[in-house]
Design an enzyme around this catalytic site. Sequence first.
Site, PDB file in Angstrom:
ATOM      1  N   GLU A  19       5.880  -8.122  -2.263  1.00  0.00           N
ATOM      2  CA  GLU A  19       4.515  -7.567  -2.300  1.00  0.00           C
ATOM      3  C   GLU A  19       4.240  -6.787  -3.580  1.00  0.00           C
ATOM      4  O   GLU A  19       5.001  -5.900  -3.959  1.00  0.00           O
ATOM      5  CB  GLU A  19       4.279  -6.662  -1.087  1.00  0.00           C
ATOM      6  CG  GLU A  19       2.881  -6.089  -1.011  1.00  0.00           C
ATOM      7  CD  GLU A  19       2.598  -5.347   0.294  1.00  0.00           C
ATOM      8  OE1 GLU A  19       1.477  -4.834   0.434  1.00  0.00           O
ATOM      9  OE2 GLU A  19       3.497  -5.288   1.152  1.00  0.00           O
ATOM     10  N   LYS A  65      -0.259  -8.287   5.031  1.00  0.00           N
ATOM     11  CA  LYS A  65      -0.375  -7.893   6.442  1.00  0.00           C
ATOM     12  C   LYS A  65      -0.499  -9.175   7.245  1.00  0.00           C
ATOM     13  O   LYS A  65      -1.510  -9.864   7.219  1.00  0.00           O
ATOM     14  CB  LYS A  65      -1.579  -6.964   6.662  1.00  0.00           C
ATOM     15  CG  LYS A  65      -1.559  -6.238   7.986  1.00  0.00           C
ATOM     16  CD  LYS A  65      -0.264  -5.462   8.218  1.00  0.00           C
ATOM     17  CE  LYS A  65      -0.062  -4.301   7.263  1.00  0.00           C
ATOM     18  NZ  LYS A  65       1.217  -3.589   7.561  1.00  0.00           N
TER      19      LYS A  65
END
Length: 428
Positions: A226, A242
Amino acid sequence: MRIESFDLLDSKDKFHQKALHWSGQFDEISFFNSNGMSDQWGKFEQILAVKALFSFRANENVFDQLDAFLRLHQSQFIPGFLSYDLKNEIEELQTTGKDQLEFPEAYFFVPAITLRWMAGQVHIEAEDPVKIYQAISDTQIPAITPISVQVQSRWTKGEYVKAFENVQAHIQRGDIYEVNLCQEFFADDADISPMEVYHRLNTISPTPFSSFFKVGYHFIMSASPERFLAKRQGKLISQPIKGTAKRGANPTEDQQIIADMLRSKKEIAENVMIVDLVRNDLTRSALPGTVEATRLFEIQSFEQVHQMISTITCMQDPEVANVDVFRNTFPAGSMTGAPKIAAMQICDQLEARKRGIYAGSIGYFDTVHDEFDFNVVIRSLLYNKQKRYLSFHTGGAVTNQAAADQEYQECLLKASGILEALDASLGE
């Protein structure tokens, strides 16, 4: 300082292994590896920086001091990290969890030697690049040694479920919409070779924001997928994750899992909440009207998991300093929940240990081009060699629709790559 370029006689992977082992002689090491997954905002394949000419370490008033350090060292590549618990400096928050790793809250350094891998060559910046290249080429990669680590979970499953239910009670009362609840896994009296463990972790779980960091007896071995925040030509880019699902047994099963993720109201809702949070955070640093979600709900597939990733961009207001951009957005919204401050307060109340570098960020400032790029510290091992204490966290989004058993299993899934790298099973 001179820069010279050398053709790689060894394979790229073998040369970077040699370079990492060669770098072990230094107290400061920063290695970033895109694993061939660099996107349009990536600047290099791999980069290794060692030996601090100047360094910055702070536990309080961090952002103001960091701003002064960056202004003092213009035209430099400056790698480092920021602890999740800098939230306490940004907001009126406090961390009560015990800290056994004892990392500084922030650390950055100006390296004496920098290696950049690009297009089949390594570019070495140092006083004597030829000497450095020869020393690395002559380095022998040591034989693999057995690892013996007994990893334990800080929470039993019952304790996790109790914390999970507490979060859902807050949601039902309207205190928050979503919380990223995290738990620690740890090993006492752990004797490991951090470089060897990092190499194993990167082999098992290659990711675009992989990194190895050493400062003294503190080590970070990260397989982060990420990006927290990058700056390229005045544009700010954030790519929160997410949404997580396990890889399938074959391509057909993978395609079905991806299709299910894209139809999942729960996964979409979690992602939308964090996109809105990040957009709101970026607005504080943006030129008016430039914040936009340029890509929504993209699925990226890694060795263990599929991830749902969205991209939010804006043009940075030139009146806002780079360090203030971090002050306005830190920590990553994907690791807190929404609303952000309330979610962080609840995590502080419930989580058993200080997060520290976990959920913080590792990256670099490039003061030559006025750019930066930082990851989110997830899927990462933290190690205090002096105390022989090893730790990693995993977490997941708790919403009103979430189920405790499913979220607990997701935590174990996220731990699987690290456990495999340690050749460890999970003890009771």
